[in-house]
Design a protein around this motif. Structure first.
Motif, mmCIF file in Angstrom:
data_model
loop_
_atom_site.group_PDB
_atom_site.id
_atom_site.type_symbol
_atom_site.label_atom_id
_atom_site.label_comp_id
_atom_site.label_asym_id
_atom_site.label_seq_id
_atom_site.Cartn_x
_atom_site.Cartn_y
_atom_site.Cartn_z
ATOM 1 N N SER A 61 0.738 -1.333 0.017
ATOM 2 C CA SER A 61 0.086 0.013 -0.170
ATOM 3 C C SER A 61 0.794 1.324 0.103
ATOM 4 O O SER A 61 0.606 2.162 -0.963
ATOM 5 N N HIS A 62 1.961 1.373 0.807
ATOM 6 C CA HIS A 62 2.873 2.467 0.881
ATOM 7 C C HIS A 62 3.651 2.780 -0.586
ATOM 8 O O HIS A 62 3.773 3.864 -0.856
ATOM 9 N N MET A 63 4.123 1.585 -1.018
ATOM 10 C CA MET A 63 4.738 1.621 -2.338
ATOM 11 C C MET A 63 3.691 2.181 -3.207
ATOM 12 O O MET A 63 4.341 3.196 -4.163
ATOM 13 N N LEU A 64 2.598 1.494 -3.377
ATOM 14 C CA LEU A 64 1.510 2.217 -4.405
ATOM 15 C C LEU A 64 1.258 3.680 -4.177
ATOM 16 O O LEU A 64 1.230 4.485 -5.179
ATOM 17 N N ALA A 65 0.908 4.072 -2.934
ATOM 18 C CA ALA A 65 0.950 5.508 -2.725
ATOM 19 C C ALA A 65 1.960 6.488 -3.069
ATOM 20 O O ALA A 65 1.781 7.442 -3.696
ATOM 21 N N ALA A 66 3.357 5.969 -2.726
ATOM 22 C CA ALA A 66 4.492 6.928 -3.276
ATOM 23 C C ALA A 66 4.316 7.264 -4.442
ATOM 24 O O ALA A 66 4.647 7.965 -4.907
ATOM 25 N N VAL A 67 4.530 5.680 -5.426
ATOM 26 C CA VAL A 67 4.534 6.055 -6.755
ATOM 27 C C VAL A 67 3.334 6.661 -7.508
ATOM 28 O O VAL A 67 3.604 7.892 -8.026
ATOM 29 N N LEU A 68 2.241 6.814 -7.051
ATOM 30 C CA LEU A 68 0.906 7.736 -7.421
ATOM 31 C C LEU A 68 1.295 9.048 -7.156
ATOM 32 O O LEU A 68 0.874 10.079 -8.091
ATOM 33 N N GLN A 69 1.865 9.286 -5.732
ATOM 34 C CA GLN A 69 2.094 10.671 -5.260
ATOM 35 C C GLN A 69 3.182 11.279 -6.230
ATOM 36 O O GLN A 69 3.031 12.618 -6.747
ATOM 37 N N ALA A 140 -7.055 6.720 -3.691
ATOM 38 C CA ALA A 140 -6.697 6.434 -2.615
ATOM 39 C C ALA A 140 -6.641 5.118 -2.597
ATOM 40 O O ALA A 140 -6.899 4.247 -3.031
ATOM 41 N N VAL A 141 -5.322 4.835 -1.861
ATOM 42 C CA VAL A 141 -4.938 3.366 -1.500
ATOM 43 C C VAL A 141 -5.594 2.814 -0.266
ATOM 44 O O VAL A 141 -5.286 3.435 1.046
ATOM 45 N N ILE A 142 -6.219 1.729 -0.253
ATOM 46 C CA ILE A 142 -7.056 1.368 1.038
ATOM 47 C C ILE A 142 -6.748 -0.024 1.487
ATOM 48 O O ILE A 142 -6.811 -1.159 0.555
ATOM 49 N N GLU A 143 -5.857 0.056 2.477
ATOM 50 C CA GLU A 143 -5.690 -1.465 2.906
ATOM 51 C C GLU A 143 -6.653 -1.953 3.874
ATOM 52 O O GLU A 143 -7.241 -1.273 4.676
ATOM 53 N N VAL A 144 -6.818 -3.267 3.531
ATOM 54 C CA VAL A 144 -7.816 -4.147 4.178
ATOM 55 C C VAL A 144 -7.337 -4.155 5.758
ATOM 56 O O VAL A 144 -6.001 -4.523 6.066
ATOM 57 N N GLY A 145 -8.171 -4.395 6.681
ATOM 58 C CA GLY A 145 -7.817 -4.411 8.276
ATOM 59 C C GLY A 145 -7.685 -5.948 8.240
ATOM 60 O O GLY A 145 -6.517 -6.342 8.773
ATOM 61 N N LEU A 146 -8.808 -6.605 8.275
ATOM 62 C CA LEU A 146 -8.492 -8.026 8.723
ATOM 63 C C LEU A 146 -9.249 -8.636 7.493
ATOM 64 O O LEU A 146 -10.762 -8.738 7.680
ATOM 65 N N GLY A 268 3.559 -7.499 -7.425
ATOM 66 C CA GLY A 268 2.306 -7.330 -7.451
ATOM 67 C C GLY A 268 2.148 -5.632 -7.554
ATOM 68 O O GLY A 268 1.053 -5.123 -8.137
ATOM 69 N N VAL A 269 2.985 -4.986 -6.941
ATOM 70 C CA VAL A 269 3.013 -3.495 -7.147
ATOM 71 C C VAL A 269 3.008 -2.985 -8.577
ATOM 72 O O VAL A 269 2.262 -2.180 -9.043
ATOM 73 N N LEU A 270 3.982 -3.620 -9.302
ATOM 74 C CA LEU A 270 4.263 -3.247 -10.532
ATOM 75 C C LEU A 270 3.129 -3.733 -11.612
ATOM 76 O O LEU A 270 2.863 -2.985 -12.447
ATOM 77 N N GLN A 271 2.732 -4.711 -11.336
ATOM 78 C CA GLN A 271 1.391 -5.339 -12.049
ATOM 79 C C GLN A 271 0.264 -4.440 -11.531
ATOM 80 O O GLN A 271 -0.423 -3.900 -12.915
ATOM 81 N N VAL A 272 -0.080 -3.847 -10.519
ATOM 82 C CA VAL A 272 -1.014 -2.975 -10.308
ATOM 83 C C VAL A 272 -0.930 -1.645 -10.970
ATOM 84 O O VAL A 272 -1.686 -0.951 -11.786
ATOM 85 N N LEU A 273 0.294 -1.368 -11.123
ATOM 86 C CA LEU A 273 0.555 0.258 -11.841
ATOM 87 C C LEU A 273 0.570 0.065 -13.226
ATOM 88 O O LEU A 273 0.163 0.952 -13.867
ATOM 89 N N ARG A 289 10.104 4.918 -10.286
ATOM 90 C CA ARG A 289 11.537 4.910 -9.715
ATOM 91 C C ARG A 289 11.720 5.791 -8.515
ATOM 92 O O ARG A 289 12.079 5.133 -7.510
ATOM 93 N N ALA A 290 11.191 6.930 -8.431
ATOM 94 C CA ALA A 290 11.520 7.985 -7.514
ATOM 95 C C ALA A 290 10.664 7.561 -6.192
ATOM 96 O O ALA A 290 10.881 7.501 -5.126
ATOM 97 N N GLY A 291 9.463 6.867 -6.567
ATOM 98 C CA GLY A 291 8.521 6.687 -5.550
ATOM 99 C C GLY A 291 8.925 5.185 -4.796
ATOM 100 O O GLY A 291 8.961 5.210 -3.611
ATOM 101 N N LEU A 292 9.442 4.345 -5.435
ATOM 102 C CA LEU A 292 10.063 3.101 -4.939
ATOM 103 C C LEU A 292 11.307 3.330 -4.174
ATOM 104 O O LEU A 292 11.369 2.865 -3.216
ATOM 105 N N ALA A 293 12.093 4.110 -4.470
ATOM 106 C CA ALA A 293 13.499 4.440 -3.878
ATOM 107 C C ALA A 293 13.163 5.564 -2.712
ATOM 108 O O ALA A 293 14.028 5.417 -1.774
ATOM 109 N N LYS A 294 12.116 6.184 -2.675
ATOM 110 C CA LYS A 294 11.878 6.915 -1.323
ATOM 111 C C LYS A 294 10.395 6.865 -0.787
ATOM 112 O O LYS A 294 9.968 7.678 -0.267
ATOM 113 N N ALA A 295 10.099 5.500 -0.876
ATOM 114 C CA ALA A 295 8.816 5.060 -0.303
ATOM 115 C C ALA A 295 8.603 5.414 1.113
ATOM 116 O O ALA A 295 7.695 5.857 1.592
#
Length: 430
Positions: A61-69, A140-146, A268-273, A289-295
């Motif tokens: 979730s954090h990797m996806l959010a970083a790249v999208l940002q 928005a990237v929404i992480e499942v709780g449980l 999985g992150v790469l496939q979603v993107l 590249r920048a999003g993953l390098a600085k997630a």
């Protein structure tokens, strides 16, 4: 109402899984549906990505959010539980939920809460959806709780659903076989919405195929498309060659999340993107590249194979189930440490027998309990550990255990702090 008053009210009034465990889990979506209806259906007012799984959903979730940002999208991020502050759960472009927004939300909706009687998690999900709608996020990237099927986040219709590794966790609620657990996780696969599975696992594979066929959702096993080769790795970064269909896809892809288990999450992150790009999202390679390098710095992610100190080398990780602990132990072994001093605590609503049996008998242990009602009493943890041959001392708090490890560890030895998210949450340096 001050921010602390607000938190006190929420903790006292609403059953909270983070604190009390299974009793707070609601096996129904009725409450979140009623809450969001009263709030004007905010979940339908923004685009989203839904991320579930046993291990890896937070990192993904954090990797996806970083790249999208980095790609220029105003990006919401909802994750749980928090480590230090409640406001960590809800972020827009890496900025935590403002405290005054939470106060207003609670003050305005007290009567609604008292009528519906939601759990703490249900209230938090509704809060996140309302905030993202008010902020008019692009996605928005929404992480499942449980779980997934009955998780409160499961009222969104995302652009893509992502399911990471499936392993044993929360068996009392989700089932005690991989097939049963995968069936609950597969509950986030929606009609016509592309679904990505990060890693192909033999026991779970058919569950996802059958669910995707049933709801006519395009299904992608990310490891069928992407293969990773680690070319460089240390405690600061990992660098991968990424191949697609055996052709070089990305050379020298840098990741600032250094847990070896990220190799299971990255496909999985790469496939979603890639699927988002097919849908018309503009995600240039430089943003990826920048999003993953600085997630970590972009999103504020903490507690994933995080180095806290150099001498002695001190590392923490929130991994807490069998699969998570196995990955941690492999990475500790790769450090070839002279000795490992492990600060370890657990929760009381899970059978930790198998986890304790995995832990090396040559380590020195500092057993502790986090300051939550759900913590496994340290006397019980110590007793169970002695029964499987582990040697160590019991401490009444996380800080005492950490201080004892620091006092005993030589400069060329390793301190590891973990066993539970809630132990990591009490590290002062975090």
């Amino acid at each position: 109402m001050t921010y602390q008053d607000c938190l006190d009210y929420l903790y006292q009034q609403l059953p909270m899984y983070q604190r009390i465990g299974n009793a707070a889990f609601k096996k129904s979506l009725d409450n979140i549906i009623d809450l969001c209806e009263a709030l004007g259906q905010p979940q339908h007012k923004f685009k989203s990505i839904h991320v579930g799984g046993t291990n890896g959903k937070g990192s993904s979730s954090h990797m996806l959010a970083a790249v999208l940002q980095e790609a220029g999208y105003k990006t919401g991020l909802y994750t749980s539980p928090h480590l230090k502050s409640f406001t960590e759960r809800v972020k827009v472009n890496g900025q935590e939920l403002p405290q005054d927004y939470l106060i207003r939300f609670v003050e305005q909706n007290k009567e609604l809460f008292e009528s519906i009687k939601p759990s703490f998690f249900e209230m938090t999900v509704a809060l996140a959806f309302k905030y993202f709608a008010d902020e008019q996020v692009d996605i928005a990237v929404i992480e499942v709780g449980l779980g997934g099927r009955l998780d409160s986040t499961n009222i969104i219709t995302p652009e893509v659903s992502l399911i990471t590794n499936i392993g044993y966790d929360h068996q009392a609620l989700l089932g005690d076989t991989i097939v049963a657990i995968a069936s609950e996780k597969a509950g986030i696969i929606k009609a016509g919405v592309p679904a990505v599975i990060s890693t192909k696992q033999e026991e779970a594979e058919e569950v996802f195929i059958l669910k995707a066929m049933k709801v006519e959702a395009p299904l992608y096993f990310a490891t069928d498309k992407f293969r990773l080769e680690l070319v460089e790795g240390d405690l600061e970064r990992q660098v991968f060659q990424v191949y697609s269909n055996e052709m070089l896809y990305l050379a020298g892809l840098e990741l600032d999340l250094t847990g070896s288990y990220q190799k299971y999450n990255l496909p999985g992150v790469l496939q979603v993107l890639a699927l988002l790009q097919e849908k018309g999202y503009s995600i240039p390679e430089e943003a990826l590249r920048a999003g993953l390098a600085k997630a970590k710095s972009i999103t504020g992610l903490k507690g994933r194979w995080q180095k806290l100190n150099d001498s002695p080398l001190t590392i923490c990780d929130t991994g807490h189930n069998e699969d998570g602990i196995k990955q941690i132990l492999q990475q500790l072994e790769a450090l070839q440490p002279k000795q490992v001093h492990m600060v370890f605590g657990a929760v009381n609503d899970k059978d930790i027998t198998k986890v304790l049996q995995l832990l090396p008998k040559v380590y020195t242990y500092y057993f502790c309990q986090a300051d939550i009602p759900r913590a496994l009493p340290v006397a019980d943890l110590h007793k169970q550990s002695l029964e499987v041959g582990l040697k160590g001392t019991a401490y009444t708090s996380v800080s005492e255990a950490i201080n004892a490890a620091k006092a005993n560890a030589a400069p060329d030895e390793v301190i590891f702090i973990g066993g539970s998210t809630f132990v990591v949450a009490e590290i002062q340096e975090l």
